[in-house]
Design a protein around this motif. Structure first.
Motif, PDB file in Angstrom:
ATOM      1  N   ALA A  46       0.826  -1.211   0.000  1.00 50.41           N
ATOM      2  CA  ALA A  46       0.000   0.000   0.000  1.00 50.41           C
ATOM      3  C   ALA A  46       0.860   1.260   0.000  1.00 50.41           C
ATOM      4  O   ALA A  46       0.376   2.342  -0.346  1.00 50.41           O
ATOM      5  N   ALA A  47       2.136   1.139   0.385  1.00 49.43           N
ATOM      6  CA  ALA A  47       3.005   2.319   0.406  1.00 49.43           C
ATOM      7  C   ALA A  47       4.193   2.157  -0.530  1.00 49.43           C
ATOM      8  O   ALA A  47       5.140   2.920  -0.494  1.00 49.43           O
ATOM      9  N   GLU A  48       4.124   1.148  -1.393  1.00 50.98           N
ATOM     10  CA  GLU A  48       5.291   0.769  -2.189  1.00 50.98           C
ATOM     11  C   GLU A  48       5.275   1.502  -3.527  1.00 50.98           C
ATOM     12  O   GLU A  48       4.294   1.454  -4.261  1.00 50.98           O
ATOM     13  N   PRO A  49       6.354   2.183  -3.843  1.00 50.27           N
ATOM     14  CA  PRO A  49       6.373   2.928  -5.099  1.00 50.27           C
ATOM     15  C   PRO A  49       6.884   2.123  -6.292  1.00 50.27           C
ATOM     16  O   PRO A  49       7.012   2.671  -7.378  1.00 50.27           O
ATOM     17  N   THR A  50       7.168   0.816  -6.109  1.00 48.14           N
ATOM     18  CA  THR A  50       7.683   0.032  -7.233  1.00 48.14           C
ATOM     19  C   THR A  50       6.727   0.075  -8.412  1.00 48.14           C
ATOM     20  O   THR A  50       5.546  -0.221  -8.257  1.00 48.14           O
ATOM     21  N   PRO A  51       7.212   0.457  -9.602  1.00 40.62           N
ATOM     22  CA  PRO A  51       6.323   0.395 -10.760  1.00 40.62           C
ATOM     23  C   PRO A  51       5.953  -1.069 -11.035  1.00 40.62           C
ATOM     24  O   PRO A  51       6.808  -1.950 -10.940  1.00 40.62           O
ATOM     25  N   PRO A  52       4.688  -1.325 -11.348  1.00 37.35           N
ATOM     26  CA  PRO A  52       4.273  -2.716 -11.504  1.00 37.35           C
ATOM     27  C   PRO A  52       4.958  -3.426 -12.666  1.00 37.35           C
ATOM     28  O   PRO A  52       5.153  -4.629 -12.625  1.00 37.35           O
ATOM     29  N   ARG A  53       5.298  -2.662 -13.710  1.00 37.05           N
ATOM     30  CA  ARG A  53       5.917  -3.268 -14.892  1.00 37.05           C
ATOM     31  C   ARG A  53       7.125  -2.454 -15.297  1.00 37.05           C
ATOM     32  O   ARG A  53       7.046  -1.244 -15.449  1.00 37.05           O
ATOM     33  N   GLN A  54       8.247  -3.102 -15.458  1.00 37.03           N
ATOM     34  CA  GLN A  54       9.425  -2.393 -15.943  1.00 37.03           C
ATOM     35  C   GLN A  54      10.328  -3.391 -16.644  1.00 37.03           C
ATOM     36  O   GLN A  54      10.174  -4.607 -16.505  1.00 37.03           O
ATOM     37  N   LEU A  55      11.262  -2.845 -17.417  1.00 39.63           N
ATOM     38  CA  LEU A  55      12.280  -3.687 -18.025  1.00 39.63           C
ATOM     39  C   LEU A  55      13.568  -3.430 -17.266  1.00 39.63           C
ATOM     40  O   LEU A  55      14.027  -2.295 -17.184  1.00 39.63           O
ATOM     41  N   GLN A  56      14.105  -4.492 -16.688  1.00 33.28           N
ATOM     42  CA  GLN A  56      15.366  -4.352 -15.957  1.00 33.28           C
ATOM     43  C   GLN A  56      16.504  -4.372 -16.975  1.00 33.28           C
ATOM     44  O   GLN A  56      16.654  -5.333 -17.726  1.00 33.28           O
ATOM     45  N   THR A  57      17.305  -3.287 -17.016  1.00 33.27           N
ATOM     46  CA  THR A  57      18.360  -3.236 -18.025  1.00 33.27           C
ATOM     47  C   THR A  57      19.757  -3.070 -17.440  1.00 33.27           C
ATOM     48  O   THR A  57      20.736  -3.126 -18.159  1.00 33.27           O
ATOM     49  N   HIS A  58      19.852  -2.855 -16.112  1.00 30.21           N
ATOM     50  CA  HIS A  58      21.165  -2.656 -15.480  1.00 30.21           C
ATOM     51  C   HIS A  58      21.978  -1.570 -16.169  1.00 30.21           C
ATOM     52  O   HIS A  58      21.455  -0.497 -16.404  1.00 30.21           O
ATOM     53  N   GLU A  59      23.250  -1.852 -16.541  1.00 29.17           N
ATOM     54  CA  GLU A  59      24.153  -0.793 -17.012  1.00 29.17           C
ATOM     55  C   GLU A  59      23.704  -0.203 -18.358  1.00 29.17           C
ATOM     56  O   GLU A  59      23.940   0.959 -18.643  1.00 29.17           O
ATOM     57  N   THR A  60      23.096  -1.036 -19.182  1.00 28.80           N
ATOM     58  CA  THR A  60      22.722  -0.573 -20.512  1.00 28.80           C
ATOM     59  C   THR A  60      21.347   0.077 -20.455  1.00 28.80           C
ATOM     60  O   THR A  60      20.758   0.197 -19.389  1.00 28.80           O
ATOM     61  N   GLN A  61      20.870   0.556 -21.593  1.00 28.12           N
ATOM     62  CA  GLN A  61      19.507   1.078 -21.612  1.00 28.12           C
ATOM     63  C   GLN A  61      18.841   0.719 -22.937  1.00 28.12           C
ATOM     64  O   GLN A  61      19.507   0.276 -23.880  1.00 28.12           O
ATOM     65  N   VAL A  62      17.536   0.899 -22.956  1.00 25.25           N
ATOM     66  CA  VAL A  62      16.791   0.573 -24.165  1.00 25.25           C
ATOM     67  C   VAL A  62      17.294   1.480 -25.293  1.00 25.25           C
ATOM     68  O   VAL A  62      17.455   2.680 -25.110  1.00 25.25           O
ATOM     69  N   ALA A  63      17.565   0.880 -26.452  1.00 27.38           N
ATOM     70  CA  ALA A  63      18.067   1.646 -27.596  1.00 27.38           C
ATOM     71  C   ALA A  63      16.991   2.585 -28.103  1.00 27.38           C
ATOM     72  O   ALA A  63      15.791   2.326 -27.964  1.00 27.38           O
ATOM     73  N   THR A  64      17.428   3.697 -28.708  1.00 29.70           N
ATOM     74  CA  THR A  64      16.466   4.615 -29.331  1.00 29.70           C
ATOM     75  C   THR A  64      15.991   4.006 -30.650  1.00 29.70           C
ATOM     76  O   THR A  64      16.619   3.098 -31.214  1.00 29.70           O
ATOM     77  N   LYS A  65      14.900   4.530 -31.138  1.00 25.70           N
ATOM     78  CA  LYS A  65      14.383   4.057 -32.416  1.00 25.70           C
ATOM     79  C   LYS A  65      15.392   4.346 -33.531  1.00 25.70           C
ATOM     80  O   LYS A  65      15.510   3.574 -34.496  1.00 25.70           O
ATOM     81  N   GLY A  66      16.146   5.442 -33.377  1.00 30.52           N
ATOM     82  CA  GLY A  66      17.171   5.766 -34.370  1.00 30.52           C
ATOM     83  C   GLY A  66      18.290   4.731 -34.388  1.00 30.52           C
ATOM     84  O   GLY A  66      18.745   4.305 -35.455  1.00 30.52           O
ATOM     85  N   GLN A  67      18.720   4.301 -33.190  1.00 28.43           N
ATOM     86  CA  GLN A  67      19.753   3.263 -33.121  1.00 28.43           C
ATOM     87  C   GLN A  67      19.242   1.955 -33.734  1.00 28.43           C
ATOM     88  O   GLN A  67      19.968   1.267 -34.446  1.00 28.43           O
ATOM     89  N   LEU A  68      17.987   1.637 -33.436  1.00 23.34           N
ATOM     90  CA  LEU A  68      17.404   0.414 -33.992  1.00 23.34           C
ATOM     91  C   LEU A  68      17.312   0.517 -35.514  1.00 23.34           C
ATOM     92  O   LEU A  68      17.609  -0.439 -36.247  1.00 23.34           O
ATOM     93  N   GLU A  69      16.916   1.708 -35.981  1.00 18.61           N
ATOM     94  CA  GLU A  69      16.798   1.945 -37.416  1.00 18.61           C
ATOM     95  C   GLU A  69      18.146   1.731 -38.109  1.00 18.61           C
ATOM     96  O   GLU A  69      18.226   1.116 -39.181  1.00 18.61           O
ATOM     97  N   GLY A  70      19.216   2.227 -37.457  1.00 12.15           N
ATOM     98  CA  GLY A  70      20.562   2.049 -38.013  1.00 12.15           C
ATOM     99  C   GLY A  70      20.895   0.570 -38.179  1.00 12.15           C
ATOM    100  O   GLY A  70      21.446   0.145 -39.205  1.00 12.15           O
ATOM    101  N   PHE A  71      20.534  -0.213 -37.193  1.00  9.70           N
ATOM    102  CA  PHE A  71      20.801  -1.645 -37.279  1.00  9.70           C
ATOM    103  C   PHE A  71      19.955  -2.302 -38.361  1.00  9.70           C
ATOM    104  O   PHE A  71      20.446  -3.087 -39.187  1.00  9.70           O
ATOM    105  N   LEU A  72      18.644  -1.957 -38.375  1.00  7.25           N
ATOM    106  CA  LEU A  72      17.742  -2.606 -39.326  1.00  7.25           C
ATOM    107  C   LEU A  72      18.146  -2.283 -40.767  1.00  7.25           C
ATOM    108  O   LEU A  72      18.101  -3.157 -41.643  1.00  7.25           O
TER     109      LEU A  72
END
Lengths: 271, 271
Positions: free
Chosen positions: A179-205
């Motif tokens: 009832a007092a917990e601020p944990t977001p119910p859904r998240q992606l755990q990424t540690h040191e890295t982060q989710v790539a931008t759409k531009g970075q993904l576009e470069g790969f694709l």
């Protein structure tokens, strides 16, 4: 009694009373000391500290409680003993009673979740609240319930409602914490890295499609747009990280190098 | 093996697999048979049925499990045994892993509540999902977690995270049940009677004030409006029922009769 904190043979956890008020767990005539220990452990899990015991069947303290507390010893050490329910809640402004069976009384009912929210609100007003839990087999008697202003009922399978005492306290303690917990119910755990931008993904694709074009994989011109879209959808879906994208670039480089080797046979090539 | 359903000496509960798919609880290398029984009981509480055991330390079946299952025997009887985690989840489309410690992997994280909502949604699509729980002391190993697409983390007191295996399954089973539970979080249980209308309450308050006027209780004219309002607020607050209102009418009748007797002393009156 700090010397008793190691009774269970485990190091006592770093548990101390939460600042300000927090709900008191009242076990009414508990039968098994093992269950009292399990209750203390569940309280520790959910950040509750204050435990009161009303006439425990086998007396108090009992070493067996410390053995099942899994380090929640400070809670057991601080537990207070009372002869009856009325005296155990005499200094409380609000009393909730957990009660699986309906009773013919007019009383506010709460689910465990709503009870935890109410307890947080009561606590924030600086009022002292207690929650009663009945003995293992029989549950609370009418005179115990008459000390309460609110009943708590857990929504559970009606074909199998019988809850172990530790489990009953666990659910309340879990809801209290949540009832007092601020944990977001859904998240992606990424540690040191982060989710790539759409531009970075576009470069790969773009690179991938170019390599696939070069390999002849996309030679079927009518099907090519659909195939490229399907590939895109798969890569878009999984929130690829920057680190994974570097790995995927490496995979493309490596695989296309193999293709180029195969395209221009090398005397030393094993294929 | 219906003949074994009474192993624990208790009548087996009326438990059967829920219609359609429902999540499979996978205990990975569980150590204590008592905990397997407690898990079955918690599953029954939350309406889960399918149990899979990966290489339980002491073999399977174990009578001690039936002793702690509290009648959830059908779940134990139907439990399936697997040599490793990969084979236990081979027929599942989705695999969640409960995992208290952070790991250096990129993976979707869910609270127990969000996981239960997701599992309901997965189930509604007709997909088969499993939830992995690790051994009592060590938790899941990296190879077990690698079989999962989603991690479940319980928001709990970081000073005391260690959950008993039965408790861990209880929280998930409770959230699973709650995710589909239509119980209103807050209600007033009134049984045969119902909350009185404002008109019924008004009828009572009018009578009460008239009696208090007659008794002289409200003789202080400057204070009278405030006193009446305070009385009103108290009676308005508690959602008084029709039955309670009848009782209150009786109380007023009885008390005002005493006043009238005192007003006109009776030879037989003890006052």
């Amino acid at each position: 009694m700090p010397e008793a904190w190691t009774r269970g043979g485990k190091p006592a956890a770093d548990l101390s009373p939460p600042p300000g008020e927090s709900p008191i767990v009242v076990l009414v005539r508990p039968q098994l000391a093992e269950n009292i220990g399990a209750v203390a452990r569940a309280m520790a899990n959910g950040g509750l500290f204050h435990l009161r015991l009303v006439a425990p069947r086998d007396g108090w303290p009992q070493d067996r409680a410390w053995r099942t507390a899994s380090g929640a010893d400070p809670i057991l050490e601080a537990a207070q003993l009372f002869p009856d329910t009325a005296s155990a809640v005499a200094d409380c402004q609000r009393v909730f009673a957990t009660c699986p069976r309906p009773r013919h009384i007019v009383v506010p009912l709460r689910t465990a979740r709503a009870a935890a929210e109410d307890l947080r609100a009561i606590n924030a007003r600086g009022l002292r609240a207690a929650v009663l839990f009945g003995p293992e087999r029989a549950g609370l008697e009418n005179d115990d319930v008459a000390c309460a202003d609110t009943l708590v009922r857990y929504p559970l399978n009606p074909a199998h409602m019988s809850l172990n005492l530790g489990q009953a306290v666990m659910i309340l303690a879990y809801e209290w914490w949540t009832a007092a917990e601020p944990t977001p119910p859904r998240q992606l755990q990424t540690h040191e890295t982060q989710v790539a931008t759409k531009g970075q993904l576009e470069g790969f694709l773009g690179r991938l499609v170019a390599e696939l074009d070069a390999s002849g994989f996309l030679d079927n011109q009518p099907k090519r747009p659909g195939m490229v879209r399907n590939l895109r959808h798969w890569f878009e879906r999984g929130e690829v990280t920057e680190q994974e994208l570097r790995t995927l670039h490496g995979v493309v480089t490596e695989l296309s190098r193999g293709r180029m080797r195969r395209g221009r046979p090398d005397p030393g090539d094993e294929i």
